[in-house]
Motif scaffolding. Structure first.
Motif, PDB file in Angstrom:
ATOM      1  N   VAL A 116       0.873  -1.338  -0.104  1.00 13.74           N
ATOM      2  CA  VAL A 116       0.075   0.097   0.055  1.00 13.74           C
ATOM      3  C   VAL A 116       0.592   1.159  -0.028  1.00 13.74           C
ATOM      4  O   VAL A 116       1.959   1.062   0.340  1.00 13.74           O
ATOM      5  CB  VAL A 116      -0.883  -0.112   1.218  1.00 13.74           C
ATOM      6  N   LEU A 117       0.394   2.397  -0.424  1.00 13.76           N
ATOM      7  CA  LEU A 117       0.869   3.677  -0.483  1.00 13.76           C
ATOM      8  C   LEU A 117       1.654   4.017   0.939  1.00 13.76           C
ATOM      9  O   LEU A 117       0.681   3.837   1.859  1.00 13.76           O
ATOM     10  CB  LEU A 117       0.171   4.782  -0.966  1.00 13.76           C
ATOM     11  N   GLY A 118       2.774   4.402   1.016  1.00 18.60           N
ATOM     12  CA  GLY A 118       3.515   4.625   2.166  1.00 18.60           C
ATOM     13  C   GLY A 118       3.784   3.596   3.233  1.00 18.60           C
ATOM     14  O   GLY A 118       4.303   3.727   4.500  1.00 18.60           O
ATOM     15  N   SER A 119       3.914   2.446   2.758  1.00 16.13           N
ATOM     16  CA  SER A 119       4.277   1.148   3.489  1.00 16.13           C
ATOM     17  C   SER A 119       5.379   0.179   2.983  1.00 16.13           C
ATOM     18  O   SER A 119       4.920  -0.040   1.613  1.00 16.13           O
ATOM     19  CB  SER A 119       3.071   0.464   4.063  1.00 16.13           C
ATOM     20  N   PRO A 120       6.337  -0.407   3.577  1.00 14.00           N
ATOM     21  CA  PRO A 120       7.013  -1.078   2.908  1.00 14.00           C
ATOM     22  C   PRO A 120       6.540  -2.612   2.740  1.00 14.00           C
ATOM     23  O   PRO A 120       6.958  -3.441   2.073  1.00 14.00           O
ATOM     24  CB  PRO A 120       8.257  -1.267   3.926  1.00 14.00           C
ATOM     25  N   GLY A 121       5.392  -2.828   3.512  1.00 11.56           N
ATOM     26  CA  GLY A 121       4.587  -3.910   3.434  1.00 11.56           C
ATOM     27  C   GLY A 121       5.061  -5.399   3.727  1.00 11.56           C
ATOM     28  O   GLY A 121       5.480  -6.463   2.941  1.00 11.56           O
ATOM     29  N   ALA A 122       5.865  -5.258   4.823  1.00  8.90           N
ATOM     30  CA  ALA A 122       6.694  -6.783   5.027  1.00  8.90           C
ATOM     31  C   ALA A 122       5.549  -7.631   5.587  1.00  8.90           C
ATOM     32  O   ALA A 122       5.657  -8.846   5.163  1.00  8.90           O
ATOM     33  CB  ALA A 122       7.379  -6.271   6.640  1.00  8.90           C
ATOM     34  N   ASN A 123       4.623  -7.203   6.447  1.00 10.48           N
ATOM     35  CA  ASN A 123       3.556  -8.570   6.545  1.00 10.48           C
ATOM     36  C   ASN A 123       2.442  -8.426   5.495  1.00 10.48           C
ATOM     37  O   ASN A 123       1.793  -9.484   5.112  1.00 10.48           O
ATOM     38  CB  ASN A 123       2.799  -8.154   7.819  1.00 10.48           C
ATOM     39  N   ASP A 124       2.139  -7.299   5.170  1.00 13.30           N
ATOM     40  CA  ASP A 124       1.076  -7.175   4.079  1.00 13.30           C
ATOM     41  C   ASP A 124       1.646  -6.351   2.628  1.00 13.30           C
ATOM     42  O   ASP A 124       1.771  -5.439   2.532  1.00 13.30           O
ATOM     43  CB  ASP A 124       0.013  -5.912   4.421  1.00 13.30           C
ATOM     44  N   ASN A 125       2.292  -7.420   1.925  1.00 12.40           N
ATOM     45  CA  ASN A 125       2.210  -8.903   1.913  1.00 12.40           C
ATOM     46  C   ASN A 125       3.384  -9.440   1.496  1.00 12.40           C
ATOM     47  O   ASN A 125       3.621 -10.528   0.848  1.00 12.40           O
ATOM     48  CB  ASN A 125       0.966  -9.143   0.989  1.00 12.40           C
ATOM     49  N   GLY A 126       4.613  -8.951   2.046  1.00 14.35           N
ATOM     50  CA  GLY A 126       5.794  -9.625   1.944  1.00 14.35           C
ATOM     51  C   GLY A 126       5.813 -11.009   2.634  1.00 14.35           C
ATOM     52  O   GLY A 126       6.282 -12.015   1.992  1.00 14.35           O
ATOM     53  N   SER A 127       5.132 -11.175   3.517  1.00 16.28           N
ATOM     54  CA  SER A 127       4.713 -12.571   4.344  1.00 16.28           C
ATOM     55  C   SER A 127       4.072 -13.521   3.375  1.00 16.28           C
ATOM     56  O   SER A 127       4.494 -14.704   3.205  1.00 16.28           O
ATOM     57  CB  SER A 127       3.910 -12.412   5.456  1.00 16.28           C
ATOM     58  N   GLY A 128       3.181 -13.299   2.649  1.00 10.75           N
ATOM     59  CA  GLY A 128       2.384 -14.157   1.766  1.00 10.75           C
ATOM     60  C   GLY A 128       3.376 -14.454   0.501  1.00 10.75           C
ATOM     61  O   GLY A 128       3.294 -15.583   0.112  1.00 10.75           O
ATOM     62  N   VAL A 129       4.039 -13.460  -0.035  1.00 14.39           N
ATOM     63  CA  VAL A 129       4.944 -13.680  -0.928  1.00 14.39           C
ATOM     64  C   VAL A 129       6.091 -14.716  -0.810  1.00 14.39           C
ATOM     65  O   VAL A 129       6.358 -15.669  -1.178  1.00 14.39           O
ATOM     66  CB  VAL A 129       5.449 -12.473  -1.655  1.00 14.39           C
ATOM     67  N   ALA A 130       6.587 -14.559   0.271  1.00 16.63           N
ATOM     68  CA  ALA A 130       7.691 -15.438   0.870  1.00 16.63           C
ATOM     69  C   ALA A 130       7.144 -16.798   1.220  1.00 16.63           C
ATOM     70  O   ALA A 130       7.875 -17.637   0.990  1.00 16.63           O
ATOM     71  CB  ALA A 130       8.251 -14.725   2.332  1.00 16.63           C
ATOM     72  N   ALA A 131       6.042 -16.747   1.690  1.00 13.14           N
ATOM     73  CA  ALA A 131       5.468 -18.341   1.897  1.00 13.14           C
ATOM     74  C   ALA A 131       5.357 -18.823   0.941  1.00 13.14           C
ATOM     75  O   ALA A 131       5.636 -20.072   0.217  1.00 13.14           O
ATOM     76  CB  ALA A 131       3.912 -18.060   2.752  1.00 13.14           C
ATOM     77  N   MET A 132       4.675 -18.230  -0.167  1.00 11.47           N
ATOM     78  CA  MET A 132       4.348 -18.801  -1.465  1.00 11.47           C
ATOM     79  C   MET A 132       5.769 -19.211  -2.448  1.00 11.47           C
ATOM     80  O   MET A 132       5.650 -20.361  -2.927  1.00 11.47           O
ATOM     81  CB  MET A 132       3.532 -17.710  -2.356  1.00 11.47           C
ATOM     82  N   LEU A 133       6.675 -18.617  -2.230  1.00 11.09           N
ATOM     83  CA  LEU A 133       7.897 -18.799  -2.935  1.00 11.09           C
ATOM     84  C   LEU A 133       8.542 -20.153  -2.136  1.00 11.09           C
ATOM     85  O   LEU A 133       9.078 -21.050  -2.854  1.00 11.09           O
ATOM     86  CB  LEU A 133       9.021 -17.587  -2.711  1.00 11.09           C
ATOM     87  N   ALA A 134       8.441 -20.018  -0.923  1.00 10.41           N
ATOM     88  CA  ALA A 134       8.975 -21.485   0.031  1.00 10.41           C
ATOM     89  C   ALA A 134       8.295 -22.423  -0.233  1.00 10.41           C
ATOM     90  O   ALA A 134       8.867 -23.555  -0.531  1.00 10.41           O
ATOM     91  CB  ALA A 134       8.823 -21.099   1.407  1.00 10.41           C
ATOM     92  N   LEU A 135       6.889 -22.363  -0.642  1.00 14.35           N
ATOM     93  CA  LEU A 135       6.106 -23.634  -0.850  1.00 14.35           C
ATOM     94  C   LEU A 135       6.361 -24.058  -2.403  1.00 14.35           C
ATOM     95  O   LEU A 135       6.649 -25.246  -2.556  1.00 14.35           O
ATOM     96  CB  LEU A 135       4.485 -23.270  -0.935  1.00 14.35           C
TER      97      LEU A 135
END
Length: 321
Positions: A116-135
């Protein structure tokens, strides 16, 4: 429709495989939210850098990534997919029940990579992408009876949120147009924050707090009512294997939060879909803010969620056609 879960206060120590998984998650969240940072159409170079990173991660896993692109305001936007086809040949024939000739369906695991604008997005949604890549790494090269497709979606956040300009809406429409048989869409959305504090969990509707925990130490599984069978099956598999509490509900899509991610796009095109989430704004104090940074995530419990989802996907992928 509630699916109450076990309340496991203290999870078992991580196994060596889960420690390896945790380290992958830390590295990928740090890359997306720490090094690349805010990534959206207002930060278009960073958005493309994130797309490049995801594409390269698929490639390094031994997969063949493909860009499913579309034009938005005169600039190319990219959904990044990598597919593991259903097994062919003798092994697949032996695994197929006698007399069943139905072609394999596709199980799609997705996560949006914009922030989202103004956010680095670690949880939203870096966490989802990291999980998807790990899977994706864990299933690369493994035979299955159903096709596995891993997709990183662009432009989930406002101003494109719940519109036809969302990357996932464009993608799901193209799937429908070419007749893709998607039997399950799993959206990984903001899955890395947990709290053991009393009253750390809130809900979008007052009545839900009567039935669900007030402590945000669980992972949530959410679907619309038509996807309830997929939800039931997914959460049953997860609870059989995962060492972390879980809660699940199939709810009307109009309840705030139920449709708040890419599964909404697939619902619009008639596909069953669920969202896996830590419930985002109903728990996470750094939601959609500049403080959504990699240090805020609980990587041990995050790893337990992804480990459980690996078992879910494995069970779905080897199910009879």
């Amino acid at each position: 429709m509630r699916m109450p879960g076990k309340n496991i206060a203290n999870a078992a120590p991580l196994s060596s495989a889960e420690i390896e998984l945790r380290d992958e998650l830390i590295a990928d969240v740090q890359m997306l939210a720490g090094q690349i940072g805010e990534r959206n159409m207002a930060r278009y170079p960073q958005l493309n850098t994130a797309a490049d990173f995801i594409e390269n991660s698929f490639f390094c896993a031994g997969l063949k990534p493909r860009r499913d692109s579309y034009d938005l305001h005169g600039r190319a936007c990219h959904n990044i997919e990598a597919e593991i086809p259903a097994a062919q040949g003798t092994a697949a024939l032996l695994a197929k029940p006698f007399g069943v000739s139905k072609p394999p369906s596709t199980i799609l695991i997705g996560a949006h990579y914009d922030s989202v604008l103004g956010s680095p997005g670690a949880n939203d949604n870096g966490s989802g992408v990291a999980a998807m890549l790990a899977l994706a790494r864990r299933f690369a090269g493994k035979p299955a009876q159903h096709t596995l497709r891993f997709v990183a979606f662009v432009n989930e956040e406002p101003p494109y949120f719940l519109t036809k300009k969302m990357g996932s809406f464009v993608y799901a429409g193209r799937c429908k147009a070419r007749g893709d048989r998607i039997s399950a869409m799993i959206s990984l959305e903001t899955i890395g924050y947990f709290s053991d504090a009393q009253h750390s969990q809130t809900y979008p509707a007052p009545g839900l707090g009567v039935f669900y925990p007030r402590v945000g130490n669980f992972i949530g599984f959410v679907s619309n009512v038509p996807s309830r069978n997929l939800l039931r099956r997914t959460i049953a598999i997860f609870r059989k294997h995962a060492e972390i509490p879980s809660e699940g509900a199939a709810l009307p899509a109009f309840i705030p939060g139920v449709s708040w991610s890419d599964q909404w796009s697939f619902w619009q095109h008639g596909y069953p879909g669920i969202m896996v989430t830590d419930t985002a704004p109903f728990r996470y104090p750094h939601y959609h803010s500049a403080t959504d940074t990699p240090d805020k995530l609980d990587y041990d419990r995050f790893a337990l969620v992804v480990s459980g989802m690996e078992k879910v996907i494995q069970a779905l992928a080897i199910a009879p056609r």
